[in-house]
Design a protein around this motif. Sequence first.
Motif, PDB file in Angstrom:
ATOM      1  N   VAL A 108       5.477 -10.321  -4.003  1.00  0.00           N
ATOM      2  CA  VAL A 108       5.144  -9.308  -5.011  1.00  0.00           C
ATOM      3  C   VAL A 108       3.658  -8.961  -4.958  1.00  0.00           C
ATOM      4  O   VAL A 108       3.276  -7.783  -5.024  1.00  0.00           O
ATOM      5  CB  VAL A 108       5.545  -9.799  -6.415  1.00  0.00           C
ATOM      6  CG1 VAL A 108       4.965  -8.885  -7.495  1.00  0.00           C
ATOM      7  CG2 VAL A 108       7.053  -9.854  -6.541  1.00  0.00           C
ATOM      8  N   LEU A 109       2.798  -9.975  -4.820  1.00  0.00           N
ATOM      9  CA  LEU A 109       1.359  -9.722  -4.751  1.00  0.00           C
ATOM     10  C   LEU A 109       0.993  -8.912  -3.504  1.00  0.00           C
ATOM     11  O   LEU A 109       0.163  -8.001  -3.565  1.00  0.00           O
ATOM     12  CB  LEU A 109       0.597 -11.049  -4.771  1.00  0.00           C
ATOM     13  CG  LEU A 109       0.590 -11.800  -6.112  1.00  0.00           C
ATOM     14  CD1 LEU A 109      -0.088 -13.152  -5.954  1.00  0.00           C
ATOM     15  CD2 LEU A 109      -0.126 -10.966  -7.176  1.00  0.00           C
ATOM     16  N   ILE A 110       1.619  -9.249  -2.375  1.00  0.00           N
ATOM     17  CA  ILE A 110       1.336  -8.507  -1.140  1.00  0.00           C
ATOM     18  C   ILE A 110       1.775  -7.048  -1.266  1.00  0.00           C
ATOM     19  O   ILE A 110       1.025  -6.122  -0.919  1.00  0.00           O
ATOM     20  CB  ILE A 110       2.030  -9.181   0.060  1.00  0.00           C
ATOM     21  CG1 ILE A 110       1.389 -10.539   0.355  1.00  0.00           C
ATOM     22  CG2 ILE A 110       1.958  -8.283   1.295  1.00  0.00           C
ATOM     23  CD1 ILE A 110       2.080 -11.316   1.450  1.00  0.00           C
ATOM     24  N   LEU A 111       2.978  -6.825  -1.776  1.00  0.00           N
ATOM     25  CA  LEU A 111       3.487  -5.460  -1.929  1.00  0.00           C
ATOM     26  C   LEU A 111       2.650  -4.668  -2.931  1.00  0.00           C
ATOM     27  O   LEU A 111       2.394  -3.475  -2.734  1.00  0.00           O
ATOM     28  CB  LEU A 111       4.949  -5.490  -2.366  1.00  0.00           C
ATOM     29  CG  LEU A 111       5.945  -6.037  -1.339  1.00  0.00           C
ATOM     30  CD1 LEU A 111       7.343  -6.037  -1.922  1.00  0.00           C
ATOM     31  CD2 LEU A 111       5.919  -5.202  -0.058  1.00  0.00           C
TER      32      LEU A 111
ATOM     33  N   LEU B 288      -0.546  -3.666  -1.148  1.00  0.00           N
ATOM     34  CA  LEU B 288      -0.307  -2.568  -0.200  1.00  0.00           C
ATOM     35  C   LEU B 288      -0.102  -1.240  -0.926  1.00  0.00           C
ATOM     36  O   LEU B 288      -0.583  -0.196  -0.479  1.00  0.00           O
ATOM     37  CB  LEU B 288       0.922  -2.896   0.656  1.00  0.00           C
ATOM     38  CG  LEU B 288       0.756  -4.024   1.672  1.00  0.00           C
ATOM     39  CD1 LEU B 288       2.087  -4.333   2.348  1.00  0.00           C
ATOM     40  CD2 LEU B 288      -0.289  -3.644   2.730  1.00  0.00           C
ATOM     41  N   ALA B 289       0.623  -1.288  -2.055  1.00  0.00           N
ATOM     42  CA  ALA B 289       0.854  -0.064  -2.827  1.00  0.00           C
ATOM     43  C   ALA B 289      -0.457   0.486  -3.381  1.00  0.00           C
ATOM     44  O   ALA B 289      -0.703   1.700  -3.347  1.00  0.00           O
ATOM     45  CB  ALA B 289       1.837  -0.337  -3.966  1.00  0.00           C
ATOM     46  N   PHE B 290      -1.311  -0.405  -3.894  1.00  0.00           N
ATOM     47  CA  PHE B 290      -2.604   0.027  -4.420  1.00  0.00           C
ATOM     48  C   PHE B 290      -3.467   0.613  -3.314  1.00  0.00           C
ATOM     49  O   PHE B 290      -4.132   1.637  -3.503  1.00  0.00           O
ATOM     50  CB  PHE B 290      -3.313  -1.162  -5.076  1.00  0.00           C
ATOM     51  CG  PHE B 290      -4.650  -0.819  -5.659  1.00  0.00           C
ATOM     52  CD1 PHE B 290      -4.746  -0.186  -6.892  1.00  0.00           C
ATOM     53  CD2 PHE B 290      -5.814  -1.120  -4.961  1.00  0.00           C
ATOM     54  CE1 PHE B 290      -5.987   0.141  -7.427  1.00  0.00           C
ATOM     55  CE2 PHE B 290      -7.063  -0.792  -5.489  1.00  0.00           C
ATOM     56  CZ  PHE B 290      -7.142  -0.168  -6.721  1.00  0.00           C
ATOM     57  N   TRP B 291      -3.447  -0.011  -2.135  1.00  0.00           N
ATOM     58  CA  TRP B 291      -4.240   0.483  -1.005  1.00  0.00           C
ATOM     59  C   TRP B 291      -3.712   1.833  -0.515  1.00  0.00           C
ATOM     60  O   TRP B 291      -4.473   2.759  -0.250  1.00  0.00           O
ATOM     61  CB  TRP B 291      -4.204  -0.543   0.119  1.00  0.00           C
ATOM     62  CG  TRP B 291      -4.835  -0.078   1.393  1.00  0.00           C
ATOM     63  CD1 TRP B 291      -6.156   0.168   1.626  1.00  0.00           C
ATOM     64  CD2 TRP B 291      -4.157   0.204   2.622  1.00  0.00           C
ATOM     65  NE1 TRP B 291      -6.351   0.584   2.919  1.00  0.00           N
ATOM     66  CE2 TRP B 291      -5.139   0.618   3.556  1.00  0.00           C
ATOM     67  CE3 TRP B 291      -2.834   0.149   3.027  1.00  0.00           C
ATOM     68  CZ2 TRP B 291      -4.824   0.970   4.855  1.00  0.00           C
ATOM     69  CZ3 TRP B 291      -2.516   0.495   4.321  1.00  0.00           C
ATOM     70  CH2 TRP B 291      -3.501   0.900   5.221  1.00  0.00           C
ATOM     71  N   GLN B 292      -2.398   1.952  -0.423  1.00  0.00           N
ATOM     72  CA  GLN B 292      -1.794   3.194   0.068  1.00  0.00           C
ATOM     73  C   GLN B 292      -1.977   4.337  -0.924  1.00  0.00           C
ATOM     74  O   GLN B 292      -2.010   5.509  -0.525  1.00  0.00           O
ATOM     75  CB  GLN B 292      -0.307   2.974   0.334  1.00  0.00           C
ATOM     76  CG  GLN B 292       0.368   4.088   1.109  1.00  0.00           C
ATOM     77  CD  GLN B 292      -0.077   4.117   2.563  1.00  0.00           C
ATOM     78  OE1 GLN B 292      -0.643   3.160   3.069  1.00  0.00           O
ATOM     79  NE2 GLN B 292       0.190   5.230   3.229  1.00  0.00           N
ATOM     80  N   ASN B 293      -2.114   4.018  -2.200  1.00  0.00           N
ATOM     81  CA  ASN B 293      -2.259   5.061  -3.215  1.00  0.00           C
ATOM     82  C   ASN B 293      -3.526   5.883  -3.006  1.00  0.00           C
ATOM     83  O   ASN B 293      -3.599   7.042  -3.432  1.00  0.00           O
ATOM     84  CB  ASN B 293      -2.269   4.424  -4.609  1.00  0.00           C
ATOM     85  CG  ASN B 293      -2.218   5.454  -5.714  1.00  0.00           C
ATOM     86  OD1 ASN B 293      -1.323   6.289  -5.761  1.00  0.00           O
ATOM     87  ND2 ASN B 293      -3.200   5.415  -6.603  1.00  0.00           N
ATOM     88  N   GLU B 294      -4.519   5.315  -2.329  1.00  0.00           N
ATOM     89  CA  GLU B 294      -5.753   6.054  -2.060  1.00  0.00           C
ATOM     90  C   GLU B 294      -5.504   7.258  -1.166  1.00  0.00           C
ATOM     91  O   GLU B 294      -6.255   8.233  -1.216  1.00  0.00           O
ATOM     92  CB  GLU B 294      -6.783   5.126  -1.396  1.00  0.00           C
ATOM     93  CG  GLU B 294      -7.212   3.960  -2.273  1.00  0.00           C
ATOM     94  CD  GLU B 294      -8.231   3.086  -1.560  1.00  0.00           C
ATOM     95  OE1 GLU B 294      -8.642   3.461  -0.440  1.00  0.00           O
ATOM     96  OE2 GLU B 294      -8.618   2.050  -2.120  1.00  0.00           O
ATOM     97  N   PHE B 295      -4.444   7.191  -0.347  1.00  0.00           N
ATOM     98  CA  PHE B 295      -4.166   8.275   0.592  1.00  0.00           C
ATOM     99  C   PHE B 295      -3.138   9.271   0.050  1.00  0.00           C
ATOM    100  O   PHE B 295      -2.738  10.184   0.762  1.00  0.00           O
ATOM    101  CB  PHE B 295      -3.640   7.699   1.911  1.00  0.00           C
ATOM    102  CG  PHE B 295      -4.514   6.623   2.478  1.00  0.00           C
ATOM    103  CD1 PHE B 295      -5.775   6.914   2.961  1.00  0.00           C
ATOM    104  CD2 PHE B 295      -4.090   5.306   2.509  1.00  0.00           C
ATOM    105  CE1 PHE B 295      -6.593   5.923   3.478  1.00  0.00           C
ATOM    106  CE2 PHE B 295      -4.884   4.308   3.029  1.00  0.00           C
ATOM    107  CZ  PHE B 295      -6.145   4.615   3.511  1.00  0.00           C
TER     108      PHE B 295
END
Length: 279
Positions: A92-95, A98-105
């Motif tokens: 859950v922490l990894i996903l 990744l979701a927070f990082w991908q949200n920048e794009f």
Amino acid sequence: IIVGWLWFVALLFPVSGVVRYMLESIAIRYLYAPAMGLYIAVSYGFYEFACRTRTRKAASTTESKRPEGHDEEGKGRSIMPKWYWATVSVVVLILAGLAFWQNEFLQDAETAVNRMLDVTGDRSSFGHGILAVLRLEENNFEEAQKHFERAIEIQPHTYIFRYKYASALYIKGYFKEAAEVMEPAVEADPENPDFLSLYAMGLMGMGQYKQAEQHFKRSLDLRPNDPPTIQNLAYCLILRWRFEEAGQLLRILIENDLSNPAVEELVKMVEEATGKPLI
């Protein structure tokens, strides 16, 4: 688990390319739908595995504490193993990260498309096509032209971008270039009335009225009573001094309440040339 696999197989079929009804680059965007089935299957499979481990531990514990000669089945409180919760927490922490990082794009369309081009090494025809459309909306034709040409260079058979590019060229008055862009699309799909009509408009702008008339008529054969095509064909016939035939087409538009300022102007041209009212 069965539901997850059925979900995966059922939703994978439309985007697998077995039945091609859209661009591959568009179909790939919907891979998240079958991927949800895999997620369901893996998640429930992992949960079932943990439950079986939990059940065995509970049974062995109650068995060891059961008094000698006691035949009643022991009852113990089952607890999920610690490694299960640890694994779930890490995933859950990894996903989430990744979701927070991908949200920048994913802030807007342009940011997402630029990210697509970065990931694909500037080899995405779809990405350049979208940027071209965005530049057209900003009235930046020069930049749009660069992206359209790059999109066509990457995938010459992506005819949707050829159509949009040729439309923009025609509006700018580049009739020859518009016809040249559309010619491969017409050759590849000669039964597409939109391609035929736009190609004919480019030919008409170049003064090739006879060829334009042929393509307009072919477009009308495929899609009868299409108002823009009827109007363009009427104008083409006027340019060829065939006012009676043009008047017959314009009469169709007027009788069906499909007139507009451009049609009214063509009607005046026909009436002045024939010396009699059209209606």
